[in-house]
Write an enzyme that holds these catalytic residues in place. Structure first.
Site, PDB file in Angstrom:
ATOM      1  N   ARG A  51     -60.434  39.681  44.231  1.00 45.80           N
ATOM      2  CA  ARG A  51     -61.100  40.080  42.985  1.00 45.80           C
ATOM      3  C   ARG A  51     -61.261  38.931  42.008  1.00 45.80           C
ATOM      4  O   ARG A  51     -62.058  39.011  41.070  1.00 45.80           O
ATOM      5  CB  ARG A  51     -60.319  41.224  42.322  1.00 45.80           C
ATOM      6  CG  ARG A  51     -60.445  42.553  43.069  1.00 45.80           C
ATOM      7  CD  ARG A  51     -59.508  43.597  42.509  1.00 45.80           C
ATOM      8  NE  ARG A  51     -59.713  43.835  41.091  1.00 45.80           N
ATOM      9  CZ  ARG A  51     -58.861  44.512  40.327  1.00 45.80           C
ATOM     10  NH1 ARG A  51     -57.761  45.023  40.840  1.00 45.80           N
ATOM     11  NH2 ARG A  51     -59.118  44.682  39.050  1.00 45.80           N
ATOM     12  N   ASP A 139     -48.112  36.837  40.816  1.00 47.91           N
ATOM     13  CA  ASP A 139     -49.201  37.150  39.890  1.00 47.91           C
ATOM     14  C   ASP A 139     -48.733  38.012  38.722  1.00 47.91           C
ATOM     15  O   ASP A 139     -49.548  38.555  37.984  1.00 47.91           O
ATOM     16  CB  ASP A 139     -50.362  37.817  40.622  1.00 47.91           C
ATOM     17  CG  ASP A 139     -49.973  39.141  41.276  1.00 47.91           C
ATOM     18  OD1 ASP A 139     -48.793  39.533  41.193  1.00 47.91           O
ATOM     19  OD2 ASP A 139     -50.857  39.789  41.876  1.00 47.91           O
ATOM     20  N   GLU A 192     -46.055  58.108  45.545  1.00 49.27           N
ATOM     21  CA  GLU A 192     -47.367  57.546  45.269  1.00 49.27           C
ATOM     22  C   GLU A 192     -48.191  58.581  44.506  1.00 49.27           C
ATOM     23  O   GLU A 192     -48.071  59.784  44.743  1.00 49.27           O
ATOM     24  CB  GLU A 192     -48.052  57.176  46.584  1.00 49.27           C
ATOM     25  CG  GLU A 192     -49.251  56.284  46.407  1.00 49.27           C
ATOM     26  CD  GLU A 192     -49.796  55.777  47.731  1.00 49.27           C
ATOM     27  OE1 GLU A 192     -50.771  55.013  47.687  1.00 49.27           O
ATOM     28  OE2 GLU A 192     -49.252  56.164  48.783  1.00 49.27           O
ATOM     29  N   ASN A 207     -43.451  52.348  38.778  1.00 50.43           N
ATOM     30  CA  ASN A 207     -42.791  51.298  39.534  1.00 50.43           C
ATOM     31  C   ASN A 207     -43.548  49.980  39.393  1.00 50.43           C
ATOM     32  O   ASN A 207     -44.740  49.903  39.671  1.00 50.43           O
ATOM     33  CB  ASN A 207     -42.715  51.694  41.011  1.00 50.43           C
ATOM     34  CG  ASN A 207     -42.136  50.594  41.874  1.00 50.43           C
ATOM     35  OD1 ASN A 207     -41.308  49.814  41.425  1.00 50.43           O
ATOM     36  ND2 ASN A 207     -42.578  50.535  43.121  1.00 50.43           N
ATOM     37  N   SER A 425     -67.285  -1.234   9.090  1.00 55.37           N
ATOM     38  CA  SER A 425     -68.047  -0.203   9.793  1.00 55.37           C
ATOM     39  C   SER A 425     -68.948  -0.788  10.876  1.00 55.37           C
ATOM     40  O   SER A 425     -69.428  -1.915  10.774  1.00 55.37           O
ATOM     41  CB  SER A 425     -68.906   0.576   8.788  1.00 55.37           C
ATOM     42  OG  SER A 425     -68.081   1.226   7.856  1.00 55.37           O
TER      43      SER A 425
END
Length: 483
Positions: A51, A139, A192, A207, A425
């Site tokens: 992704r 990650d 789940e 979880n 300058s």
């Protein structure tokens, strides 16, 4: 938010991300994290990160100027682990290069058959280790060392759980796996979302996927995990239910959802960066820094700021910047690898590049770029100049448009400007060259040879004046145009 569901999926819907303090307090009652004895860690970083749509490995994408994986490893290092194993898969060569020089072993997961299978690949690297193993995700970079220590310590509580799981309560539990637990944190069931009943879906404890397990228990339980599921994968959280079926306790401790935020896309990375920056700005102001427009200032993970520093809008700090007390960084300036002395004034629209060291009260003005140069106390370059590979003495004044010509097309050369020197300058100082203390370089000069102290250097063509020439020219050109 990309934290995993209980079955190992790390690509579920977003939830708000809020970074903990970028330099989290790593302390207990006496100012330090209590280091768990005999600790090891397995960091999972084998995912493809599809992704992200990037050639760069997902865990190497930077957060505040540092790869996400390094944030996590640095927090882990505070606990003094005996062994650290990173499980790699896709992008292995990139991770090997990134981890070179670190005391980290690599284990390869190929093919990739789920999180349980990934952890199994670290078994050989942990051979002979009999302590506590932390399981982390590369990650999910914001997990603090204090939370890691707390998770590991849960295994040593009186009930001696087989597995300790890190849970969180997101603002929107969505499709996350749920943890059904007693009020004292004993896990009764992990389910789940797609398999949960309406009552179980009403539970807000989710979880994170992070766990602590004794090494002997970990690999024995993993050996019993099957792959009889729709994906045909071996899921790490199954070890909790296996241990529970054996009559052993498993426990959950909680942390903020922000801390276990994961990154699976560039959008999630940007959201995490924004939250990290928000926390860092708040810390800077709490420490005595004035941010005129906080939301426009961007810090690096290692930015160091003194007290009474003032930072105007739209300032960006790259890595390696130190700013001393009382300095002012004006709007639209960019600093990287630079040390700014007390009371110095930078910008607006200034750029400080690596190797810049500015003394007390130095002034670097608008559209001035400084690279690998040291400016002594009170030196000034207020306008439109480039100062590279230079040593500039205290009180020197560098005029507008001055350039140190440091590169000959092959090599870099240094310019030395003495204390109290004045550079007029639009001067070009062709390195290697030295301007002595108190010397003056006339405006518009090209200086190719050393200038002694207190001397005047003029390196420009003599001026010729022709009286009346301009008027005659205009008359001539007007006649041509009329014809």
């Amino acid at each position: 938010m990309g934290s995993p569901c209980w079955a190992g999926c790390r690509a579920i819907g977003p939830v708000p991300i809020a970074a903990p303090c970028p330099a989290p307090a790593r302390h207990g009652k006496r100012g330090r994290v209590t280091q768990p004895a005999n600790l090891a860690a397995i960091v999972l970083a084998a995912g493809k990160g599809t992704r992200m749509k990037s050639a760069l490995h997902k865990v190497l994408h930077p957060l505040a100027g540092r790869p996400m994986l390094m944030h996590l490893l640095d927090s882990l290092a505070a606990l003094g682990p005996a062994r650290v194993v990173t499980v790699v898969g896709s992008g292995r060569d990139q991770l090997e290069r990134a981890l070179a020089g670190r005391d980290v072993s690599l284990a390869v997961q190929e093919p990739q058959l789920g999180t349980g299978h990934a952890v199994q690949q670290a078994e050989a690297a942990l051979a002979g280790f009999d302590g506590t193993v932390l399981i982390l995700y590369g990650d999910a970079p914001l997990v603090s060392s204090a939370t890691m220590a707390r998770l590991a310590a849960r295994l040593d509580a009186d009930d001696r759980p087989a597995v300790a799981v890190l849970g969180f309560r997101p603002a929107d539990p969505g499709a996350y796996g749920r943890i059904i637990a007693t009020p004292d944190g004993r896990i009764e069931k992990m389910v789940e979302h797609k398999d949960a009943s309406p009552a179980e879906r009403a539970v807000t404890l989710c979880n994170s996927g992070l766990m602590a397990v004794r090494a002997a228990d970990l690999f024995a339980l993993l050996a019993r995990v099957g792959n009889d599921n729709a994906a045909g994968e071996y899921y790490l959280p199954d070890i909790v239910m296996l241990a529970t079926a054996d009559g052993r306790a498993c426990a959950v401790i909680e942390t903020d959802a922000d801390e276990v935020a994961g990154v699976n896309s560039r959008g999630e990375l940007a959201a995490m960066e924004a939250r990290w920056q928000q926390a860092r700005r708040a810390r800077a102001m709490a420490d005595g820094v004035t941010l005129v427009a906080p939301e426009t200032v961007w810090f690096s993970h290692d930015t160091q700021l003194g007290r009474d520093v003032v930072i105007e809008p739209h300032v960006v700090f790259g890595t390696g910047v130190e700013v001393a007390d009382g300095a002012v960084i004006r709007a639209f300036s960019h600093l990287e690898g630079a040390s700014v002395g007390p009371g110095a004034e930078i910008g607006p629209y200034a750029r400080l590049r690596p190797g810049t060291v500015l003394g007390r009260g130095v002034k670097i003005g608008n559209f001035v770029e400084v690279k690998k140069a040291r400016l002594g106390d009170g030196a000034k370059a207020n306008h439109l100049s480039y100062l590279g590979d230079a040593e500039i003495g205290a009180g020197a004044n560098v005029g507008a448009g001055t350039i140190t010509c440091n590169y000959d097309g092959f090599l870099k050369h240094r310019t030395q400007i003495g204390a109290g020197a004045f550079i007029g300058s639009n001067s070009a100082l062709v390195a290697p060259v030295a301007i002595g203390d108190g010397a003056i370089v006339a405006a518009g000069s090209v200086v190719t040879a050393d200038v002694p102290a207190d001397a005047l250097a003029l390196g420009r063509a003599g001026q010729t004046v022709k009286p009346g020439w301009a008027a005659r020219f205009r008359t001539m050109m007007a006649a041509r145009r009329a014809s």
